[in-house]
Design an enzyme around this catalytic site. Structure first.
Site, PDB file in Angstrom:
ATOM      1  CB  CYS A  39      -8.732  -4.334  -3.631  1.00 21.68           C
ATOM      2  SG  CYS A  39      -7.527  -3.016  -3.356  1.00 21.68           S
ATOM      3  CB  CYS A  41      -5.366  -1.054  -2.014  1.00 30.53           C
ATOM      4  SG  CYS A  41      -6.694  -0.116  -1.236  1.00 30.53           S
ATOM      5  CD  GLU A  95      -5.478  -5.683  -1.654  1.00 26.48           C
ATOM      6  OE1 GLU A  95      -4.787  -4.673  -1.385  1.00 26.48           O
ATOM      7  OE2 GLU A  95      -6.441  -6.032  -0.959  1.00 26.48           O
ATOM      8  CD  GLU A 153      -1.522   4.915   4.746  1.00 31.19           C
ATOM      9  OE1 GLU A 153      -2.177   3.977   5.211  1.00 31.19           O
ATOM     10  OE2 GLU A 153      -0.973   5.774   5.464  1.00 31.19           O
ATOM     11  CB  CYS A 187     -10.860  -2.334   0.434  1.00 32.22           C
ATOM     12  SG  CYS A 187     -10.146  -1.648  -1.085  1.00 32.22           S
ATOM     13  CG  ASN A 227      -0.436  -0.125   2.532  1.00 36.10           C
ATOM     14  OD1 ASN A 227       0.505  -0.874   2.765  1.00 36.10           O
ATOM     15  ND2 ASN A 227      -1.029   0.586   3.480  1.00 36.10           N
TER      16      ASN A 227
END
Length: 147
Positions: free
Chosen positions: A98, A52, A54, A43, A95, A41
């Protein structure tokens, strides 16, 4: 293969850039030829611009022209300790965003991608398919785009 993917995801999580949430996530994507692409990830201070793990891994596969070759993906995550290492025994799954991105890869490749969800530590691993995590998914076929 499962253990190899989970291990690669755990290694990728060590590179997470998560200064705001302090929650590191790693993902590993298995391609049909056995090669593995990873992501962590990433940010951003403007939270909506964060990526993310993925999505990073799948975008990397796509940039190499391999989105149609995705066979499986593993994802792990956990709260980062003071050294930046994700920790914890809670299994982490993708999530909603994703799940949609994984569905796109699955539809483009014409296969049901296996998703391995694991904790940052420990042996518990859960197996899912795209249909398990995103029933009635919307994808390229719904737009009339051949896959």
């Amino acid at each position: 293969m499962r253990d190899r993917l989970v291990g690669a995801a755990r290694t990728a999580a060590l590179n997470a850039h998560a200064p705001y949430s302090r929650f590191g996530v790693g993902a590993a994507v298995l391609l049909i030829d056995g090669s593995v692409v990873t992501g962590a990830n990433f940010e951003n201070a403007s939270y909506g611009l964060s990526l993310c793990a993925e999505t990073v891994a799948l975008a990397t596969a796509s940039s190499a022209g391999r989105l149609r070759d995705v066979a499986a993906i593993a994802v792990i995550g956990g709260a980062m300790d003071s050294g930046g290492v994700p920790r914890g025994l809670a299994v982490v799954g993708p999530c909603g965003r994703c799940r949609q991105v994984i569905n796109e890869a699955a539809q483009m490749g014409g296969r049901d991608v296996t998703i391995w969800c694991a904790a940052a530590e420990g042996d518990e691993v859960e197996r899912y398919t795209v249909a398990d995590l995103l029933p009635h998914a919307f994808g390229p076929a719904d737009l009339g785009i051949g896959v």
